[in-house]
Design an enzyme around this catalytic site. Structure first.
Site, PDB file in Angstrom:
ATOM      1  N   ASN A   9      -3.340   1.184  -0.124  1.00 34.45           N
ATOM      2  CA  ASN A   9      -4.383   1.034  -1.176  1.00 34.45           C
ATOM      3  C   ASN A   9      -5.122   2.204  -1.467  1.00 34.45           C
ATOM      4  O   ASN A   9      -5.622   2.733  -0.658  1.00 34.45           O
ATOM      5  CB  ASN A   9      -5.426  -0.079  -0.342  1.00 34.45           C
ATOM      6  CG  ASN A   9      -6.496  -0.119  -1.288  1.00 34.45           C
ATOM      7  OD1 ASN A   9      -6.531   0.266  -2.469  1.00 34.45           O
ATOM      8  ND2 ASN A   9      -7.643  -0.966  -0.758  1.00 34.45           N
ATOM      9  N   TRP A  10      -4.835   2.834  -2.530  1.00 32.51           N
ATOM     10  CA  TRP A  10      -5.440   4.135  -3.035  1.00 32.51           C
ATOM     11  C   TRP A  10      -6.775   3.909  -3.557  1.00 32.51           C
ATOM     12  O   TRP A  10      -7.271   4.899  -3.798  1.00 32.51           O
ATOM     13  CB  TRP A  10      -4.605   4.730  -4.458  1.00 32.51           C
ATOM     14  CG  TRP A  10      -3.254   5.050  -3.905  1.00 32.51           C
ATOM     15  CD1 TRP A  10      -2.578   4.832  -2.667  1.00 32.51           C
ATOM     16  CD2 TRP A  10      -2.012   5.693  -4.870  1.00 32.51           C
ATOM     17  NE1 TRP A  10      -1.308   5.277  -2.821  1.00 32.51           N
ATOM     18  CE2 TRP A  10      -1.092   5.777  -3.963  1.00 32.51           C
ATOM     19  CE3 TRP A  10      -1.992   6.161  -6.214  1.00 32.51           C
ATOM     20  CZ2 TRP A  10       0.131   6.495  -4.471  1.00 32.51           C
ATOM     21  CZ3 TRP A  10      -1.165   6.958  -6.472  1.00 32.51           C
ATOM     22  CH2 TRP A  10       0.028   6.855  -5.835  1.00 32.51           C
ATOM     23  N   LYS A  11      -7.553   2.816  -3.659  1.00 29.46           N
ATOM     24  CA  LYS A  11      -8.785   2.454  -4.219  1.00 29.46           C
ATOM     25  C   LYS A  11      -9.009   3.234  -5.360  1.00 29.46           C
ATOM     26  O   LYS A  11      -8.236   3.304  -6.058  1.00 29.46           O
ATOM     27  CB  LYS A  11      -9.441   2.772  -2.830  1.00 29.46           C
ATOM     28  CG  LYS A  11      -9.418   2.061  -1.472  1.00 29.46           C
ATOM     29  CD  LYS A  11     -10.354   2.281  -0.475  1.00 29.46           C
ATOM     30  CE  LYS A  11      -9.948   1.666   0.769  1.00 29.46           C
ATOM     31  NZ  LYS A  11     -10.802   1.561   1.846  1.00 29.46           N
ATOM     32  N   HIS A  94     -10.514  -8.024  -0.889  1.00 27.44           N
ATOM     33  CA  HIS A  94     -10.728  -6.834  -0.212  1.00 27.44           C
ATOM     34  C   HIS A  94     -12.280  -6.656   0.180  1.00 27.44           C
ATOM     35  O   HIS A  94     -13.091  -7.081  -0.717  1.00 27.44           O
ATOM     36  CB  HIS A  94     -10.539  -5.349  -0.786  1.00 27.44           C
ATOM     37  CG  HIS A  94     -10.440  -4.407   0.064  1.00 27.44           C
ATOM     38  ND1 HIS A  94     -11.517  -3.652   0.313  1.00 27.44           N
ATOM     39  CD2 HIS A  94      -9.423  -3.717   0.439  1.00 27.44           C
ATOM     40  CE1 HIS A  94     -11.332  -2.584   1.415  1.00 27.44           C
ATOM     41  NE2 HIS A  94      -9.955  -2.824   1.297  1.00 27.44           N
ATOM     42  N   GLU A  96     -14.383  -4.346   0.220  1.00 27.16           N
ATOM     43  CA  GLU A  96     -15.123  -3.384  -0.537  1.00 27.16           C
ATOM     44  C   GLU A  96     -15.527  -4.297  -1.902  1.00 27.16           C
ATOM     45  O   GLU A  96     -16.910  -4.186  -2.576  1.00 27.16           O
ATOM     46  CB  GLU A  96     -14.434  -2.245  -0.937  1.00 27.16           C
ATOM     47  CG  GLU A  96     -14.679  -1.139   0.015  1.00 27.16           C
ATOM     48  CD  GLU A  96     -13.114  -0.430   0.296  1.00 27.16           C
ATOM     49  OE1 GLU A  96     -12.499  -0.285  -0.496  1.00 27.16           O
ATOM     50  OE2 GLU A  96     -12.927   0.171   1.401  1.00 27.16           O
ATOM     51  N   GLU A 166      -8.731  -6.692   8.202  1.00 33.69           N
ATOM     52  CA  GLU A 166      -9.158  -5.498   7.851  1.00 33.69           C
ATOM     53  C   GLU A 166     -10.783  -5.964   8.461  1.00 33.69           C
ATOM     54  O   GLU A 166     -11.684  -5.963   7.601  1.00 33.69           O
ATOM     55  CB  GLU A 166      -9.353  -5.221   6.623  1.00 33.69           C
ATOM     56  CG  GLU A 166      -7.914  -4.842   6.013  1.00 33.69           C
ATOM     57  CD  GLU A 166      -8.025  -3.910   4.872  1.00 33.69           C
ATOM     58  OE1 GLU A 166      -7.073  -2.999   4.774  1.00 33.69           O
ATOM     59  OE2 GLU A 166      -8.858  -3.927   4.051  1.00 33.69           O
ATOM     60  N   GLY A 172     -12.270   2.981   6.913  1.00 33.55           N
ATOM     61  CA  GLY A 172     -12.864   4.343   6.387  1.00 33.55           C
ATOM     62  C   GLY A 172     -13.702   4.833   7.556  1.00 33.55           C
ATOM     63  O   GLY A 172     -14.531   5.821   7.163  1.00 33.55           O
ATOM     64  N   SER A 213      -8.577   2.340   9.230  1.00 31.96           N
ATOM     65  CA  SER A 213      -8.389   3.568   9.946  1.00 31.96           C
ATOM     66  C   SER A 213      -7.069   3.723  10.404  1.00 31.96           C
ATOM     67  O   SER A 213      -6.813   4.534  11.394  1.00 31.96           O
ATOM     68  CB  SER A 213      -9.503   3.839  10.884  1.00 31.96           C
ATOM     69  OG  SER A 213     -10.780   3.919  10.339  1.00 31.96           O
ATOM     70  N   GLY A 234      -5.596   2.686   3.705  1.00 27.24           N
ATOM     71  CA  GLY A 234      -6.509   3.126   2.727  1.00 27.24           C
ATOM     72  C   GLY A 234      -6.442   5.007   2.695  1.00 27.24           C
ATOM     73  O   GLY A 234      -5.470   5.404   2.012  1.00 27.24           O
TER      74      GLY A 234
END
Ligand code: 13P
Length: 252
Positions: A9-11, A94, A96, A166, A172, A213, A234
């Protein structure tokens, strides 16, 4: 048998030029590991160019979101058919998006249905926050996210999703869950919730990924667990050697 799946997931990272560079550095290594389903999820703007680069490979492409309506006056949104032009997968729900963009289980559910209807594989993310974890509410939160996020799907549709556990406190932060801890959550909370919706056979056929992570160093700890079928990565998915190490660990 559940085929391992590792998705990057490159976000909100990488311009088109930067995305092209990362993809071209990743491609040779990724192509070597066909025992693992490998997926990269760049931002929307890079989907078209990366789709062209992946032609003729067996590497999947995923978007990071979509809107459930088919078309119309939804400024700033991207429809399922627009995603389907380039992608086979889509990350949905997700944390976020839940935290910063007001996504709730009911909207995740609409998106999951829309994705399945157009023929995309949804990678549905669930996870508890640190406060929920510390309050001992992990099972309650995850069960709710599964039951509401996947409500009203047929068993056949249920069998076409991928679920990603997650924990929000692990995303992160450099503080990954333990392999055993994540395995326990999938085995004792997530699969039973999936079973109650779709029956045991379908539940046991759904891939359960871990995210939060994951690195080249700790990936093997997760993939050694019977209920963990891969990872949603990520930060480490933006680092060529690190991501390839994770993919290779999933092949073992
Ligand atoms: P990190 O691997 O950077 O913790 O992010 C995990 C994630 O959110 C993948 O969707």
């Amino acid at each position: 048998m559940r085929k391992p799946l590792v998705a990057g997931n490159w976000k909100m990272n990488k311009t088109v030029e930067q995305a092209r560079e990362l993809a071209s550095d990743l491609l040779p290594g990724l192509q070597d590991v066909s025992a693992v389903e490998r997926v990269i999820c760049p931002p929307f703007t890079a989907l078209l160019p990366i789709c062209a680069m992946l032609k003729g490979t067996d590497i999947g492409l995923g978007a990071q979101n979509l809107h459930w309506e088919t078309s119309g006056a939804y400024t700033g949104e991207v429809s399922p058919a627009m995603v389907k032009e380039f992608c086979q997968y889509v990350i949905l729900g997700h944390s976020e998006r839940r935290t910063y963009f007001g996504e709730i289980d009911e909207t995740v559910n609409k998106k999951v249905k829309a994705a399945l209807e157009i023929g995309l594989t949804p990678i549905v993310c669930i996870g508890e926050t640190l406060a929920e974890f510390e309050a001992g509410r992990t099972a309650e939160v995850l069960t709710r996210q599964v039951l509401l996020g996947l409500a009203d799907l047929t068993a056949d549709q249920g069998g076409r999703i991928v679920i990603a556990y997650e924990p929000v406190w692990a995303i992160g932060t450099g503080k990954a869950a333990s392999g055993i801890g994540a395995n326990d959550v999938v085995a004792k909370v997530i699969r039973p919730a999936l079973s109650s919706l779709f029956g045991e056979d379908v539940s046991s056929s759904i891939r359960g990924l871990y995210g939060g992570s994951v690195t080249g160093e700790n990936a093997a700890e997760f993939f050694g667990q019977p209920e963990i079928d891969g990872a949603l990565v990520g930060g480490a998915s933006l680092k060529v050697l690190n991501f390839l190490e994770i993919v290779k660990a999933a092949a073992k």
